[in-house]
Design an enzyme around this catalytic site. Structure first.
Site, PDB file in Angstrom:
ATOM      1  N   LEU A 103       0.857  -1.180   0.000  1.00 42.58           N
ATOM      2  CA  LEU A 103       0.000   0.000   0.000  1.00 42.58           C
ATOM      3  C   LEU A 103       0.889   1.225   0.000  1.00 42.58           C
ATOM      4  CD1 LEU A 103      -3.226   0.622   2.031  1.00 42.58           C
ATOM      5  CD2 LEU A 103      -1.478   2.400   1.897  1.00 42.58           C
ATOM      6  N   ILE A 104       0.624   2.131  -0.937  1.00 41.86           N
ATOM      7  CA  ILE A 104       1.438   3.343  -1.096  1.00 41.86           C
ATOM      8  C   ILE A 104       0.530   4.555  -0.973  1.00 41.86           C
ATOM      9  CG2 ILE A 104       3.067   4.582  -2.581  1.00 41.86           C
ATOM     10  CD1 ILE A 104       3.503   1.899  -4.081  1.00 41.86           C
ATOM     11  N   GLY A 149      -0.225   8.741  -1.246  1.00 39.80           N
ATOM     12  CA  GLY A 149       0.211   9.906  -2.020  1.00 39.80           C
ATOM     13  C   GLY A 149       0.700   9.564  -3.411  1.00 39.80           C
ATOM     14  N   SER A 204       1.082  11.892  -7.845  1.00 41.69           N
ATOM     15  CA  SER A 204       2.185  12.492  -8.601  1.00 41.69           C
ATOM     16  C   SER A 204       3.506  12.120  -7.946  1.00 41.69           C
ATOM     17  CB  SER A 204       2.038  14.025  -8.648  1.00 41.69           C
ATOM     18  OG  SER A 204       2.139  14.580  -7.340  1.00 41.69           O
ATOM     19  N   GLY A 205       4.599  12.523  -8.577  1.00 40.45           N
ATOM     20  CA  GLY A 205       5.919  12.444  -7.971  1.00 40.45           C
ATOM     21  C   GLY A 205       6.367  11.063  -7.558  1.00 40.45           C
ATOM     22  N   GLY A 259       5.337   9.010  -5.223  1.00 40.95           N
ATOM     23  CA  GLY A 259       4.298   8.006  -5.016  1.00 40.95           C
ATOM     24  C   GLY A 259       3.840   7.383  -6.309  1.00 40.95           C
ATOM     25  N   SER A 298      12.808  12.970   4.425  1.00 41.59           N
ATOM     26  CA  SER A 298      13.497  14.020   3.675  1.00 41.59           C
ATOM     27  C   SER A 298      14.843  14.253   4.342  1.00 41.59           C
ATOM     28  CB  SER A 298      12.667  15.317   3.704  1.00 41.59           C
ATOM     29  OG  SER A 298      13.415  16.429   3.255  1.00 41.59           O
ATOM     30  N   TYR A 318       7.814  22.235   8.498  1.00 41.44           N
ATOM     31  CA  TYR A 318       8.045  21.033   7.685  1.00 41.44           C
ATOM     32  C   TYR A 318       9.166  20.185   8.286  1.00 41.44           C
ATOM     33  CZ  TYR A 318       9.291  18.120   3.680  1.00 41.44           C
ATOM     34  OH  TYR A 318       9.585  17.056   2.867  1.00 41.44           O
TER      35      TYR A 318
END
Length: 284
Positions: free
Chosen positions: A17-18, A20, A23-24, A26, A145, A158
């Site tokens: 299961l992924i 997001g 786009s990008g 994901g 990140s 963030y």
């Protein structure tokens, strides 16, 4: 350190299961996991009206994905998404949102909203998935990140959220391992995606920054340069597939030389093995 890999025949009946995936990273991971590694992919996003690029990429690759609605900030949405999932071998926490701002000029509610998506959203999904992952002896991969390692100007909220995710997962990893579940974090640097475009900055953001205007202008100039040489989402997805395939995935994966150099300013234990070796002994 990555050791041997699951055999491709084993991959065909494994489910990931992924979050997001509109786009990008994901999107790239969902398509690559299905097309290159043969996973059954549950691809989730908050608004499935934005699924066009994902479905087009899947069709071009000759694969299908199980598309589901999932708002990671809503426990009821998480529960509904996982309802009916009988087996889950891996979870990739990818959903997140960028944010640019500084404390004096934004509300605490703004900061809470960033934490809800980037930190508590990860917790909601991981908590719901863990019983299934314990049953399969599966794994949790969370895209964080380099901002979860090095605090960066105008990224206070963030980076705080990503620091929190890193600390939570580093602490969870030895505990989950006692139940057969591996936990890893994936740390990209700049990635060429819609992420930067979604941070909410307007054209006159610098003018509105008041006493911080010169600092924000300098930061934005530096950031534009960094993203001009950004890593492709497909490259990050390839690293995620390596972790999905590894029998003993490392706790930490930095996805590019630039990310390793940047995080290496702060981290010497680049794959997380020293910390895991220490804390695993506390629960053995």
């Amino acid at each position: 350190m990555i050791h041997k890999h699951w055999e491709s025949s084993e991959m065909s009946d494994r489910t990931v299961l992924i979050t997001g995936t509109s786009s990008g990273i994901g999107l790239a991971t969902a398509v690559a996991a299905a097309a290159r590694a043969g996973w059954h992919v549950i691809a989730t996003m908050r608004n499935t009206a934005k699924a066009g690029p994902l479905l087009a990429a899947a069709e071009e690759a000759g694969v299908t994905v199980d598309l589901r609605t999932l708002d990671v900030t809503d426990p009821a949405s998480v529960e509904a998404c996982l309802a009916g999932v009988d087996r889950l071998d891996a979870l990739v926490n990818n959903a997140g949102a960028g944010h640019i701002g500084t404390l004096e000029q934004e509300s605490v509610d703004d900061v809470r909203a960033v934490m809800e998506v980037n930190f508590f959203g990860v917790l909601h999904v991981t908590k719901a998935a863990l019983p299934l992952l314990r049953a399969s002896k599966g794994r949790v991969l969370t895209v964080t990140s380099v901002g979860g390692v090095v605090g960066q100007p105008f990224n206070e909220a963030y980076c705080a959220a990503k620091f929190a995710v890193e600390g939570y997962m580093e602490s969870l990893a030895p505990v989950a391992a006692t139940a057969g579940v591996s936990v890893s974090v994936v740390e990209p640097g700049a990635v060429a995606s819609e992420f930067v475009g979604n941070v909410g900055l307007t054209d006159d953001a610098t003018e509105q920054a008041g006493p911080y205007a010169p600092a924000l202008a300098a930061y934005l100039d530096r950031t534009r340069g960094a993203f001009a040489n950004a890593q492709a989402p497909e490259d990050v997805a390839a690293g995620i597939l390596d972790l999905l395939a590894a029998e003993r995935p490392a706790f930490r994966m930095l996805t590019s030389d630039a990310a390793r150099a940047f995080a290496g300013v702060k981290l010497k234990d680049l794959d997380g093995s020293a910390v895991q070796g220490l804390t695993s002994g506390w629960v053995a």
